[in-house]
Design an enzyme around this catalytic site. Structure first.
Site, short mmCIF file in Angstrom:
data_model
loop_
_atom_site.label_atom_id
_atom_site.label_comp_id
_atom_site.label_asym_id
_atom_site.label_seq_id
_atom_site.Cartn_x
_atom_site.Cartn_y
_atom_site.Cartn_z
N HIS A 110 0.83 -1.21 0.00
CA HIS A 110 0.00 0.00 0.00
C HIS A 110 0.86 1.27 0.00
CE1 HIS A 110 -3.77 2.15 1.04
NE2 HIS A 110 -2.95 2.98 1.66
N HIS B 64 -10.64 2.88 -1.64
CA HIS B 64 -10.84 2.45 -0.27
C HIS B 64 -11.68 1.18 -0.31
CE1 HIS B 64 -10.90 4.09 4.07
NE2 HIS B 64 -9.68 3.83 3.70
#
Lengths: 256, 953
Positions: free
Chosen positions: B225, B288
């Site tokens: 990430h 998200h």
């Protein structure tokens, strides 16, 4: 002649302050933004201004109900200042969240006469926040100084709690300024022309003097022609319909 | 403790109850005759009866439409009015923003006896309901166990005060063998053995074991990430080894094009371009996905909150001016027996995401101006939620700031709790049935008003020059934000100075927490007092938590104890380059073999009503697209304000006519055939929309957002390489540089021994500068008698098309892009549009000519006739249905007034175009086929209804 001074009241969650300020500037006023803390702490004084506007937004998140927390703060902590401002001839404009605040603070429909709240803005019948353009018919009998000379308007609404609900009996005394209508001016057109289920299709009201005015639609979002949703297909106008509300207010103070 | 219940008075509508009743009916349960919802407030403290009465009357209940009851109660009343009653409260530690406002409201009333407030919701259902049905309703609608629970007994209002007694946790890393290293990493650090060994070597050189917070910091910094190690790794595809895919494809475009208006690319929280010499624009799109899968409302709202903070953290701080959102969900009507275990139903995810975005973005006063919603069953376990924000900032503030040693670390915004710990590492793993349980602490509820206050205060502080550098606290919390910021200097942070929501957090939890609505500033000592008081004036906390040093070490202290001392060099550059194998084989799909229908009406109706194409009005209306008063082209256009606009335009500076255009291109269906052409098509689509609204290719910047399956699997990785290569090839020819991007990998779901991998999904978002917004053109047809042109070449390209899709085929002839010809075509068209020769323009995408023409017709409320015989073809096509529904790229439908015909045609000379029809006033939509016979005739009202009906809920 000194320039007209407008104060735009901000609180946590206010979000239409800048465009409302711009609309007043376009209309010829000098504008200041003031956080509620600055009024409470007397760093800024309402008495230095001729117009006060409570713009749209979600003050304190609209938690509990829309505008409620700010309305209480104003009712309990700023009441005298606001009363003094109104008594000395000031103009008050409440847009969307500002309408909700003025009603729940007891400033509209009758400024601070101590009577219990007889009007409210409840959740839309659709149960959701809606953003759409609405046609409005201006009540020609209204004393409202903000809508002088106007017969109709086309403005956007964007709210989840805009449904006017009134105690039985007070509707007759209410100074209704704006009614939701269809494009022909018919006020009985129903949803979505009346976007929230307001009683009697009420979209905006004022006090008896016509100097305190509040409405759910957003006049500051239509002051220029290119803000119109169909400006790419309709003949242009010099100003958007909302501009005249701001101009009327500034002009009234200039002439007072 | 007092318990207050507020409900709608009988006789007044209860929209929440009605919505619940509809949702229950959607579950297939028809016996619930009525549903009502009421709000519960629990007050802890010692208020007297009179005070509670005032709180109810003056604060909590509306005097006209609500009623209340209260009492000093020991347990909730569960039985009531012959109704089934369910009470739902948030889990301990999950904060409902309303609680804070209620506490403020009580304080304003002058009541000081209430110590804390907790909220709950109470549902009343009337009608026959067996226990199993009630449980189904609770599981599917009312309770999300990740954040909520059913109230069955007395509950405390505030969290039990827990005390954290400091003790330093040291991990015996040096003594571990390979198996133990793997075991330690599993479900906690998400690092591979090679990486774990690198860490072991580092500490062995230091001659000591790491603390827990040191290991966690390294794992955060090295997570997929944060560092995008797949894109930066070495990938072997066939005989070719690609060293850093990102640099060799996407970033290479920008480098080779060398556009001077690209001010800050790939280095900051967002990409920044020059707007008008005075101002700059920044743009970022984030995903998200994982949080939205387990808690859609919280996941989506914190997604919006996060990308907005990327804009606030770009340069020295951008002001958010618009949002764009793209969602990919499972089919909304998926039968429950096809829902994998552990997964929320797509309809629930859809509604939760929609509400989360609306509640957050609307409250912040940022218009949501465009987006897309796509459906595919493979998104069922891994929905995708892309949130994008554009910001405006003075050009001289467009670069990342630089702190000086001695500057202070100031944490501003919300308080820190246990929220979201391990969110970053969680996002770097696959979801499984157990994900819900593991990830409980990874999910948060946002507080939009805290973020709004933060924005207001930060922009003031920026304009007064009170800080030298800013970054957002997002994934990885302080660990990522401060760790990255101090990379070149070093930093000392005193973790016990961080303001907490509640007691009991360990030093590691404070450092890793992903609590929302926080930013980190580097401020010179001399400005800190002014900064703190400015923030206090806006009701926002600003706290000094440390200082920047010059030793390039990351030093963390807790109560005077050194708990971390890491070398920045190792932390940021010590990650061994990943090596992976990739393969790519083009799949072979069966070619369609159905006969050409005589009448194409049913097919057009079918495509218009398919979930991907149909109207998204019910979603769009719930987003404020007018706030800030700057929207020039809104998401809904046309005679009844309900046609599908192509791209959004805003005019962010009141006294300037310069505009900002934002568009998106995405079509995962093409990726099932070839990810290369999927990526090419996405770029072409985003650019087409810019052109269609009156923009040009002069200043267009792109963002890439890759959402992919597990890159450890060579076929997934091979597809990723193909898509990235197309990004390079196409963007360089169009001369549209990438300025920022993001990837979300590991979007696979494992259940019952099967793996569901999402379709390869690439979102391309375009940001364009428009010289004069008065030149904007909308897609709705304008006037009867106008000519309708097609601009661009139609090929037999129905692979992955909607037309094949509704006949049950994928096919192989995926739409391709010729960017050299495409550029010529777009340039000519935008010049013609700039001269005012075009009344309406619509880009052709899903559903080809058929869908685009129908949309133009019904958006304008006018009929249309089209002659397919005249459509310029790139190759012989002997079927009218193929011509009508081919999805070839770089095509537009353009409406031109008859008097402008010659000028328009002469300006377009040199590219494929033809007049193929005209606008009529009879409200009929008619199509004539390639041999002149009529193949379609429908009323525009019917077409519009087919397009509007499916998602009208």
């Amino acid at each position: 002649m000194a320039r007209v001074k407008t104060l735009i009241l901000r609180a946590p969650g206010t979000n239409c302050d800048e465009e409302t300020a711009f609309a007043f500037e376009q209309a010829g006023s000098q504008v200041e933004l003031a956080h509620i803390k600055e009024l409470l702490g007397h760093q800024k004084l309402l008495s230095s201004y001729q117009i006060m506007a409570i713009p749209g937004g979600f003050t304190y998140g609209d938690d509990i109900s829309a505008g409620k927390v700010l309305a209480n703060e104003i009712r309990l902590k700023l009441r005298e200042d606001i009363q003094g401002f109104i008594d000395s001839g000031g103009l008050v404009l409440g847009i969307c969240n500002g309408f909700q605040v003025l009603v729940k603070a007891g400033i509209l429909p009758r400024p601070a006469d101590g009577s219990p709240q007889q009007l409210t803005l409840a959740g839309n019948d659709s149960g959701v926040f809606e953003c759409r353009w609405v046609y409005l018919r201006v009540n020609q009998k209204s004393p409202c100084i903000f809508t002088k000379g106007m017969t109709s308007m086309y403005l956007p609404v964007a709210h989840g709690e805009g449904k006017v609900v009134a105690e039985p009996g007070i509707l007759e005394e209410l100074n209704v300024v704006l009614y939701y209508a269809d494009e022909t001016g018919n006020v009985q057109a129903g949803y979505p022309y009346n976007p929230n289920g307001s009683v009697d299709n009420i979209a905006g009201i004022c006090d008896a003097s016509g100097r305190i005015f509040a409405l759910m639609p957003h006049p500051e979002r239509f002051t220029r022609w290119t803000q119109h949703p169909r400006w790419t297909r309709e003949p242009p106008q010099k100003y958007g319909d909302g501009f005249h509300i701001f101009r009327n207010a500034v002009e009234w103070v200039e002439n007072a | 403790m007092f318990r207050i219940e507020v409900s709608v008075k009988p006789g007044f509508p209860d929209p929440r109850g009605e919505a619940l009743q509809r949702d229950i009916r959607d579950l297939g349960i028809t016996t619930v005759k009525q549903a009502r919802v009421s709000d519960i407030y629990l007050l802890e403290g010692k208020p007297d009866e009179e005070e509670v009465g005032r709180i109810c009357r003056e604060l909590l209940a509306d005097p006209l439409v609500e009623e209340y009851s209260y009492g000093e109660v020991s347990s909730p009343r569960i039985e009531d009015r012959n109704a089934h009653v369910i009470e739902v409260a948030y889990n301990p530690g999950v904060m409902d923003p309303v609680e804070e406002s209620v506490e403020k409201g009580i304080g304003d009333l002058g009541i000081k006896t209430v110590e804390s407030v907790k909220t709950a919701e109470r549902y009343y259902l009337w009608g026959e309901l067996p226990g199993s049905a009630l449980k189904f309703i609770c599981d599917k609608l009312l309770v999300n166990s990740v954040i909520q629970h059913m109230v069955t007994k007395r509950e405390g209002v505030s969290l039990p005060a827990t005390v954290y007694e400091f003790s330093l946790e040291v991990i015996d890393l040096l003594g571990m063998d390979s198996d133990e290293l793997v075991e330690l990493s599993k479900d906690r650090l998400w690092l591979d053995l090679n990486e774990m060994k690198e860490i072991q070597n580092y500490f062995s050189r230091l001659g000591r074991n790491p603390t827990d917070v040191e290991l966690e910091t390294i794992a955060q910094t090295w997570s997929e990430h944060c560092i995008h190690k797949t894109f930066k790794g070495k990938i072997k595809l066939g005989e070719v080894v690609i060293d850093n895919l990102l640099k060799s494809t996407i970033m290479k475009v920008t480098e080779e094009l060398g556009k001077p208006w690209c001010l800050s690319v790939f280095v900051d929280n967002a990409g920044v371009i020059d707007f008008d010499g005075r101002y700059a624009l920044c743009f970022k799109v984030e995903t998200h996905n994982h949080p939205s899968a387990v808690e859609p409302y919280g996941g989506a709202s914190t997604g919006i909150g996060g990308v907005i903070r990327d804009i606030l953290g770009a340069g020295l701080g951008g002001k958010p001016i618009m949002n764009t959102d793209v969602f990919c969900f499972g089919p909304p009507d998926l039968p429950y027996d096809r829902l994998p275990e552990g997964v929320l139903h797509p309809r629930r995810i859809f509604k939760g995401v929609r509400a989360g975005v609306a509640d957050y973005a609307n409250r912040l006063g940022i218009p949501t101006l465009n987006g897309a919603i796509l459906f595919d069953e493979r998104y069922v376990g891994n929905p995708l939620v892309f949130c994008g924000t554009v910001g405006l900032l003075p050009k001289e503030l467009s670069q990342i700031g630089q702190q000086q040693p001695g500057d202070l670390v100031v944490l501003v915004g919300g308080r820190t709790g246990r929220d979201g710990i391990h969110g970053v590492t969680f996002a770097s793993g696959e979801l499984t049935r157990e994900s819900e349980a593991i990830s409980t602490s990874s999910v948060q509820i946002g507080n939009p008003i805290t973020e709004k206050k933060l924005i207001d205060a930060l922009l003031k502080a920026r304009d007064r020059g009170l800080y030298r550098r800013i970054t957002d606290c997002g994934g990885g919390g302080l660990s990522s934000a401060v760790g990255e910021m101090a990379r070149e200097t070093g930093v000392c942070v005193y973790l016990d100075l961080v303001p907490l929501k509640y007691s009991g957090l360990t030093y590691t939890e404070i450092w890793l927490s992903e609590s929302q609505e926080r930013m980190v500033l580097a401020a010179p000592r001399g400005s800190v007092d002014e900064l703190v008081s400015l923030f206090a004036g806006e009701d926002v906390e600003a706290t000094v938590i440390g200082e920047f040093t010059n030793n390039r070490h990351l030093q963390l202290f807790y109560q005077g104890n050194l708990v971390s001392d890491l070398d920045m060099e190792f932390l940021h550059n010590g990650l061994p380059q990943l090596r992976r194998e990739a393969i790519w084989e083009r799949p072979q799909h069966s070619e369609p073999d159905f006969p050409e229908p005589h009448d194409l009406g049913d097919d057009l109706f079918g495509i218009l009503g398919s979930p991907n194409v149909c109207s998204k009005e019910s979603v769009i209306r719930q987003y404020d697209h007018e706030v800030q008063g700057a929207s020039i082209l809104k998401p809904l256009v046309g005679i009844e304000n309900d046609g599908p606009g192509d791209a959004a335009i805003v005019k962010p500076i009141p006294d300037s006519n310069k505009g900002v255009i934002v568009s998106n291109g995405i079509n995962p269906k093409y990726g099932d055939i070839d990810p290369y052409w999927m990526a090419a098509s996405a770029i072409d689509e985003a650019l087409r929309q810019v052109i269609a609204v009156g923009g040009d290719l002069g200043r267009v910047a792109l963002l890439d957002n890759f959402c992919w399956g597990n890159p450890d699997k060579p076929d997934r990785l091979g597809a990723l390489v193909r898509a990235a290569e197309a990004c390079h090839d196409i963007a360089i020819s169009y001369e549209t540089p990438f300025i920022s991007g993001k990837d979300s990998l590991y979007n696979e779901y494992e259940a019952e021994g099967k793996t569901i991998c999402i379709p390869h999904t690439l979102l391309i978002s375009a940001l364009a500068v428009m010289e004069d917004v008065n030149r904007a053109v909308s897609m709705d047809s304008k006037r009867e008698g106008d000519l309708l042109y097609i601009v661009g070449t139609t090929w037999n390209e129905l692979g992955g098309s909607h037309y094949y899709g509704i006949h049950g085929f994928i096919g192989n002839n995926v739409p391709k892009v010729d960017p050299r010809r495409g550029r010529e075509l777009m340039d000519r068209l935008s010049r013609a549009m700039g001269k005012g020769l075009v009344r309406a323009c619509h880009d052709l995408s899903e559903g080809g000519i058929g869908v685009a023409a129908a949309e133009m017709a019904f958006a304008g409320g006018l009929g249309m006739v089209i002659d397919l015989e005249r459509v310029p073809l790139g190759e012989p096509i002997n079927r009218s249905d193929f011509v009508l529904f081919s999805e070839s790229n770089t095509r537009f439908l353009v409406e031109v007034a008859p008097e402008d015909r010659h000028e328009f045609e002469s300006m377009m000379a040199g590219v494929d175009f033809a007049a193929i029809g005209r606008v009529k006033d009879d409200e009929r939509f008619e199509v004539y086929g390639i041999t002149g016979e009529r193949v379609l005739s429908a009323s525009i009202a019917e077409l519009k209804e087919a397009w509007e009906r499916p998602l009208r809920w």
